[in-house]
Design a protein around this motif. Structure first.
Motif, PDB file in Angstrom:
ATOM      1  N   ALA A 142      30.532  53.359  26.674  1.00 20.26           N
ATOM      2  CA  ALA A 142      29.643  53.697  25.495  1.00 20.26           C
ATOM      3  C   ALA A 142      28.816  52.838  24.725  1.00 20.26           C
ATOM      4  CB  ALA A 142      30.677  54.487  24.673  1.00 20.26           C
ATOM      5  N   MET A 143      27.681  52.964  24.633  1.00 22.54           N
ATOM      6  CA  MET A 143      26.835  52.119  23.765  1.00 22.54           C
ATOM      7  C   MET A 143      26.354  53.031  22.797  1.00 22.54           C
ATOM      8  SD  MET A 143      24.463  49.679  26.518  1.00 22.54           S
ATOM      9  CE  MET A 143      23.199  51.178  26.439  1.00 22.54           C
ATOM     10  N   THR A 144      26.811  52.630  21.613  1.00 20.10           N
ATOM     11  CA  THR A 144      26.559  53.522  20.310  1.00 20.10           C
ATOM     12  C   THR A 144      26.454  53.002  19.065  1.00 20.10           C
ATOM     13  OG1 THR A 144      27.311  55.336  19.091  1.00 20.10           O
ATOM     14  CG2 THR A 144      28.861  54.186  20.373  1.00 20.10           C
ATOM     15  N   ALA A 145      25.749  53.404  18.319  1.00 19.87           N
ATOM     16  CA  ALA A 145      25.594  52.740  17.019  1.00 19.87           C
ATOM     17  C   ALA A 145      26.619  53.328  15.921  1.00 19.87           C
ATOM     18  CB  ALA A 145      24.118  52.951  16.212  1.00 19.87           C
ATOM     19  N   ASN A 146      27.582  54.285  16.368  1.00 25.15           N
ATOM     20  CA  ASN A 146      28.573  54.845  15.785  1.00 25.15           C
ATOM     21  C   ASN A 146      29.751  53.829  15.931  1.00 25.15           C
ATOM     22  OD1 ASN A 146      27.069  57.071  15.025  1.00 25.15           O
ATOM     23  ND2 ASN A 146      27.623  58.131  16.827  1.00 25.15           N
ATOM     24  N   ALA A 147      30.097  53.235  14.790  1.00 24.20           N
ATOM     25  CA  ALA A 147      30.845  51.954  14.914  1.00 24.20           C
ATOM     26  C   ALA A 147      32.259  52.190  14.392  1.00 24.20           C
ATOM     27  CB  ALA A 147      30.332  50.589  14.286  1.00 24.20           C
ATOM     28  N   MET A 148      32.592  53.616  13.910  1.00 24.40           N
ATOM     29  CA  MET A 148      33.999  53.692  13.140  1.00 24.40           C
ATOM     30  C   MET A 148      35.028  53.948  14.396  1.00 24.40           C
ATOM     31  SD  MET A 148      33.237  56.282  10.038  1.00 24.40           S
ATOM     32  CE  MET A 148      32.341  55.696   8.605  1.00 24.40           C
ATOM     33  N   LYS A 149      36.305  53.719  13.864  1.00 25.61           N
ATOM     34  CA  LYS A 149      37.341  53.719  14.728  1.00 25.61           C
ATOM     35  C   LYS A 149      37.536  55.053  15.349  1.00 25.61           C
ATOM     36  CE  LYS A 149      41.598  52.339  16.494  1.00 25.61           C
ATOM     37  NZ  LYS A 149      41.596  51.350  17.541  1.00 25.61           N
ATOM     38  N   GLU A 150      37.136  56.275  14.712  1.00 26.19           N
ATOM     39  CA  GLU A 150      37.277  57.451  15.322  1.00 26.19           C
ATOM     40  C   GLU A 150      36.132  57.785  16.203  1.00 26.19           C
ATOM     41  OE1 GLU A 150      36.050  58.144  10.645  1.00 26.19           O
ATOM     42  OE2 GLU A 150      37.502  56.885  11.906  1.00 26.19           O
ATOM     43  N   ASP A 151      34.985  57.078  15.897  1.00 28.29           N
ATOM     44  CA  ASP A 151      33.908  57.220  16.943  1.00 28.29           C
ATOM     45  C   ASP A 151      34.285  56.531  18.389  1.00 28.29           C
ATOM     46  OD1 ASP A 151      32.031  58.405  15.075  1.00 28.29           O
ATOM     47  OD2 ASP A 151      31.745  56.187  14.237  1.00 28.29           O
ATOM     48  N   GLU A 152      34.953  55.598  18.395  1.00 24.14           N
ATOM     49  CA  GLU A 152      35.620  54.834  19.445  1.00 24.14           C
ATOM     50  C   GLU A 152      36.716  55.815  20.195  1.00 24.14           C
ATOM     51  OE1 GLU A 152      37.964  50.897  21.110  1.00 24.14           O
ATOM     52  OE2 GLU A 152      37.201  50.874  19.160  1.00 24.14           O
ATOM     53  N   GLU A 153      37.629  56.358  19.417  1.00 19.52           N
ATOM     54  CA  GLU A 153      38.523  57.295  20.123  1.00 19.52           C
ATOM     55  C   GLU A 153      37.881  58.427  20.632  1.00 19.52           C
ATOM     56  OE1 GLU A 153      40.983  58.085  16.477  1.00 19.52           O
ATOM     57  OE2 GLU A 153      41.958  56.044  16.803  1.00 19.52           O
ATOM     58  N   LYS A 154      36.658  59.083  19.999  1.00 19.27           N
ATOM     59  CA  LYS A 154      36.015  60.382  20.443  1.00 19.27           C
ATOM     60  C   LYS A 154      35.482  59.735  21.798  1.00 19.27           C
ATOM     61  CE  LYS A 154      32.565  63.585  19.125  1.00 19.27           C
ATOM     62  NZ  LYS A 154      31.568  64.112  18.000  1.00 19.27           N
ATOM     63  N   CYS A 155      34.844  58.735  21.811  1.00 21.02           N
ATOM     64  CA  CYS A 155      34.341  58.175  23.025  1.00 21.02           C
ATOM     65  C   CYS A 155      35.412  58.103  24.437  1.00 21.02           C
ATOM     66  CB  CYS A 155      33.539  56.917  22.974  1.00 21.02           C
ATOM     67  SG  CYS A 155      32.201  56.863  22.183  1.00 21.02           S
ATOM     68  N   LEU A 156      36.685  57.687  24.037  1.00 21.78           N
ATOM     69  CA  LEU A 156      37.451  57.418  24.999  1.00 21.78           C
ATOM     70  C   LEU A 156      38.172  59.005  25.566  1.00 21.78           C
ATOM     71  CD1 LEU A 156      39.527  54.592  23.499  1.00 21.78           C
ATOM     72  CD2 LEU A 156      37.971  54.449  25.460  1.00 21.78           C
ATOM     73  N   ARG A 157      38.104  59.849  24.559  1.00 24.19           N
ATOM     74  CA  ARG A 157      38.799  61.212  24.605  1.00 24.19           C
ATOM     75  C   ARG A 157      37.378  61.788  25.595  1.00 24.19           C
ATOM     76  NH1 ARG A 157      40.238  61.174  19.049  1.00 24.19           N
ATOM     77  NH2 ARG A 157      38.221  62.548  18.578  1.00 24.19           N
ATOM     78  N   ALA A 158      36.568  61.648  25.480  1.00 25.14           N
ATOM     79  CA  ALA A 158      35.488  62.173  26.483  1.00 25.14           C
ATOM     80  C   ALA A 158      35.528  61.745  27.762  1.00 25.14           C
ATOM     81  CB  ALA A 158      33.854  62.069  25.813  1.00 25.14           C
ATOM     82  N   MET A 184      34.997  58.293  28.550  1.00 20.75           N
ATOM     83  CA  MET A 184      34.604  57.037  28.556  1.00 20.75           C
ATOM     84  C   MET A 184      35.534  55.886  28.701  1.00 20.75           C
ATOM     85  SD  MET A 184      31.304  57.282  25.983  1.00 20.75           S
ATOM     86  CE  MET A 184      30.400  58.719  25.808  1.00 20.75           C
ATOM     87  N   ASP A 185      35.241  54.632  29.410  1.00 21.24           N
ATOM     88  CA  ASP A 185      36.286  53.653  29.641  1.00 21.24           C
ATOM     89  C   ASP A 185      36.244  52.524  28.588  1.00 21.24           C
ATOM     90  OD1 ASP A 185      37.414  54.432  32.449  1.00 21.24           O
ATOM     91  OD2 ASP A 185      35.143  54.623  32.352  1.00 21.24           O
ATOM     92  N   ALA A 186      34.971  52.425  27.902  1.00 19.43           N
ATOM     93  CA  ALA A 186      35.069  51.216  26.993  1.00 19.43           C
ATOM     94  C   ALA A 186      33.983  51.732  25.915  1.00 19.43           C
ATOM     95  CB  ALA A 186      34.624  50.008  27.597  1.00 19.43           C
ATOM     96  N   HIS A 187      33.962  50.922  24.652  1.00 15.97           N
ATOM     97  CA  HIS A 187      33.150  51.184  23.560  1.00 15.97           C
ATOM     98  C   HIS A 187      32.478  49.996  23.088  1.00 15.97           C
ATOM     99  CE1 HIS A 187      32.195  51.748  19.284  1.00 15.97           C
ATOM    100  NE2 HIS A 187      31.937  53.013  19.527  1.00 15.97           N
ATOM    101  N   LEU A 188      31.145  50.138  23.188  1.00 16.27           N
ATOM    102  CA  LEU A 188      30.444  48.775  22.756  1.00 16.27           C
ATOM    103  C   LEU A 188      29.464  49.222  21.430  1.00 16.27           C
ATOM    104  CD1 LEU A 188      30.195  45.827  23.612  1.00 16.27           C
ATOM    105  CD2 LEU A 188      28.131  46.749  25.030  1.00 16.27           C
ATOM    106  N   ALA A 189      29.875  48.819  20.417  1.00 19.53           N
ATOM    107  CA  ALA A 189      29.213  49.112  19.047  1.00 19.53           C
ATOM    108  C   ALA A 189      27.918  48.370  19.116  1.00 19.53           C
ATOM    109  CB  ALA A 189      29.969  48.919  17.969  1.00 19.53           C
ATOM    110  N   LYS A 190      26.764  48.875  18.830  1.00 16.54           N
ATOM    111  CA  LYS A 190      25.572  48.359  18.388  1.00 16.54           C
ATOM    112  C   LYS A 190      25.732  47.649  17.142  1.00 16.54           C
ATOM    113  CE  LYS A 190      22.772  51.627  21.444  1.00 16.54           C
ATOM    114  NZ  LYS A 190      21.786  52.627  21.544  1.00 16.54           N
TER     115      LYS A 190
END
Length: 656
Positions: free
Chosen positions: A612-628, A630-636
């Motif tokens: 995930a390459m996203t400007a949504n940088a909150m903890k819940e945003d990372e968790e949402k990506c993983l639930r969907a 995705m394997d990793a979260h890269l905050a812009k």
């Protein structure tokens, strides 16, 4: 029900009293008629009077019982009505009541219920309005953060790319200013996001096992470069009573300590900074720890200290401020400390430095099974000379060594060190180890080492170099000066003993291992699908990926990405989250569904890494990506190095 019983008892008591009085009067008349000589006519009159009185009494008793029963029933009806309607918050039906007084009481009760209902409705509306305002503010800040982060990713990314091109000195300086300013803006955005989450009650404290020592030493490592650039001594001091493992939130503790330490470096021009921890209370497994960050900086006047932990409060409010910042760091730290069951404060005088302190509550847990390859017995009685021009450094090193019962002495300069080494050798009690600071006035640590090795009386002393400089990185370079080991400042306690043990030959200290470069992590060019709607961010990603000869297909939204994925097997997918037509969450779920269907048909499981390459940088945003899926979260925004490292690490994981 209690009042109903009281009324019934009152009427029953009245009836008993009337019957008792009547019986007593009959008895008296009977006795008088027996012993006194009344005439026949008198006796008849007395009996007639008694009969009339008895009749009246009987009527009275029957009437009282009738009214008692009626009032009791009316009271029961009213009581039941009131209880039921109060519970349901509706008005009483007074038409069902017959007694006038109860109807009036019902009117009063109805008014009370109506007032209560209005108050509750007003309170509910106020609560809903406050919650809506908080949600709106949090959503606004989150959206603004996203909108700012997206162009910032392009700014910082293109700046990194520009720094890798041939530039003259002036151009290089300009680009570095752009990069530094972008990173400073990112710090501000992160502060505002954290503060927003705390205010909205969306900030959770974790309870996981961690080492307080590791957190403090980790903070010291992160700030060391800034401190050394300003020629400041940075020293961690962890008292031996601190447990090895505790239960708490290491991330939030790290955040508070890092904020206070960064501030200390910012406001200190010369001298030292000490980060320490000491045990203040222990009851069973519950412990309280006092953390202190002490500096020799500009200090804070008493008036400014009153506003220090307030939101957006800054020490320097002049129009041309020398020290930048949002004024949110200390306010956030205060909230975090309170969430961790502690308090925070400061002791300071203008021009004399500052001491920031805070407490935290933890729970001690059993130590892990991992033990160092040496024991306390290896150091017991070891005679060590500490040579450093900084008194605090000497104090901390002595404290660490005394925990393992070493015999310590100190020297503030090279000449004092030579004198003590020679005196001990002549007394047949030589120092076995000498810890030499690299940067000392007049004579440096390397020059002192040459002097020691050239003196036959003390040349067998084992030498350990303590340095902030990375100029000497191999054992071969160290041995030229006579050193057995090099330890980098800030000195960690475990690092100190491992270094001494290595120098004494107890254990072998591994040489510093160079981290593999991003291109070394994976050995072959990758087939990558880049899903990104922002053209500038596309260019940044493409430039960084094509440097490593990776083949990249671009999709402007999730729907196009699905179409491309159907016709081609990719090694990796870089997925933006917020896109038109189909967002990254939906696209990822669709890809995972397609992979499962393929696995059912072919019997071969396929899992394409999705980052995930996203400007949504909150903890819940990372968790949402993983639930969907995705394997990793890269905050812009992210640096080119971090971007490439994550890409290659995920690809290497797939190869395994």
């Amino acid at each position: 029900m209690g009042k109903q019983r009281s009324i019934a008892k009152l009427f029953s008591f009245s009836s008993i009293m009337i019957i008792s009085i009547l019986s007593l009067m009959i008895l008296v008349v009977f006795i008088l008629s027996k012993y006194l000589s009344f005439g026949k006519e008198v006796k008849q009159e007395i009996y007639i009077i008694l009969g009339i009185f008895a009749l009246i009494s009987l009527v009275t008793i029957l009437t009282s019982h009738y009214f008692a029963r009626k009032i009791k029933n009316e009271f029961a009806v009213f009581s039941n009505f009131f209880r039921e309607t109060s519970r349901k918050n509706v008005l009483l039906d007074k038409n069902k009541l017959k007694v006038l007084e109860f109807r009036e009481l019902a009117d009063t009760a109805n008014q009370m219920i109506a007032d209560k209902k209005k108050g509750e409705e007003a309170l509910l509306k106020a609560k809903e309005a406050a919650e809506a305002a908080t949600r709106a503010k949090s959503e606004f800040i989150a959206n603004m953060s996203h909108e700012i982060r997206t162009p910032m990713n392009a700014i910082i990314g293109m700046s990194d790319i520009l720094l890798q091109t041939p530039l003259n000195e002036e151009q290089h300086e300009y680009v570095e200013i752009i990069t530094t300013s972008g990173n400073n803006l990112l710090v501000i955005i992160n502060d505002i996001l954290d503060f927003s989450k705390i205010e909205a009650g969306r900030f959770n404290i974790d309870r996981l096992n961690f080492s307080i020592r590791d957190v403090i030493e980790g903070v010291a490592d992160m700030v060391a470069a800034k401190a050394h650039k300003k020629r400041l001594e940075l020293m961690p001091l962890i008292e031996p009573e601190i447990p090895m493992q505790v239960l708490g939130d290491s991330h939030r503790l790290h955040q508070v300590l890092l904020n206070l330490t960064n501030n200390a470096v910012k406001f200190t021009e010369k001298g030292e900074i000490v980060i320490s921890a000491e045990l203040t209370e222990k009851k069973d497994s519950k412990i309280n720890v006092l953390f202190i960050v002490k500096d020799t900086g500009i200090g804070i006047c008493e008036e400014d200290q009153k506003h220090l932990f307030k939101t957006f409060s800054q020490l320097d409010t002049a129009s041309t401020r020398r020290y930048s910042g949002t004024g949110l760091g200390l306010a956030i730290s205060k909230k975090l400390v309170e969430l961790m069951g502690g308090e925070i404060g400061v002791n300071s005088r203008l021009g004399e430095g500052s001491t920031f302190w805070f407490t935290c509550a933890f729970e001690e847990v059993e130590e892990g099974s991992t033990k160092p390859p040496f024991s306390d017995e290896d150091f017991k009685g070891l005679k060590v000379l500490i040579v450093d021009d900084n008194r605090t450094n000497r104090f901390i090193l002595r404290k660490y060594l005394q925990v393992r019962e070493c015999v310590c002495e100190e020297a503030g300069n090279a000449w004092e060190a030579i004198e003590k080494l020679q005196a001990a050798a002549k007394a047949k009690s030589p120092f076995e180890v000498a810890l030499l600071d690299f940067q000392m006035p007049d004579i440096s640590g390397t020059q002192l080492a040459e002097m020691i090795k050239s003196d036959e009386l003390i040349q067998n002393t084992v030498l350990v170099l303590l340095s902030s400089s990375t100029a000497y990185q191999t054992h071969e370079e160290l041995r030229e000066y006579g050193f057995n080991t090099l330890l980098y400042k800030p000195i960690k306690q475990s690092q100190l003993f491992r270094g001494i043990a290595s120098a004494m030959g107890v254990v072998k200290l591994e040489e510093r291992v160079q981290k593999p470069t991003p291109q070394e992590i994976t050995s072959k060019p990758l087939d990558i699908l880049l899903v990104e709607d922002n053209v500038l961010n596309q260019k940044v990603a493409l430039f960084n990926l094509k440097k490593f000869n990776h083949h990249v297909d671009v999709a402007e939204n999730g729907k196009i990405a699905i179409d491309k994925f159907k016709s081609h097997q990719y090694d990796l997918v870089l997925m933006d989250v917020q896109m038109p037509v189909m967002d990254g969450y939906e696209a990822t779920k669709t890809i995972r569904k397609m992979e499962k269907e393929t696995a059912k048909k072919t019997g071969t499981e396929i899992h394409t890494p999705i980052i995930a390459m996203t400007a949504n940088a909150m903890k819940e945003d990372e968790e949402k990506c993983l639930r969907a899926g995705m394997d990793a979260h890269l905050a812009k925004p992210f640096s080119a190095e971090k971007f490439i490292t994550v890409v290659h690490e995920m690809a290497a994981r797939k190869e395994e």
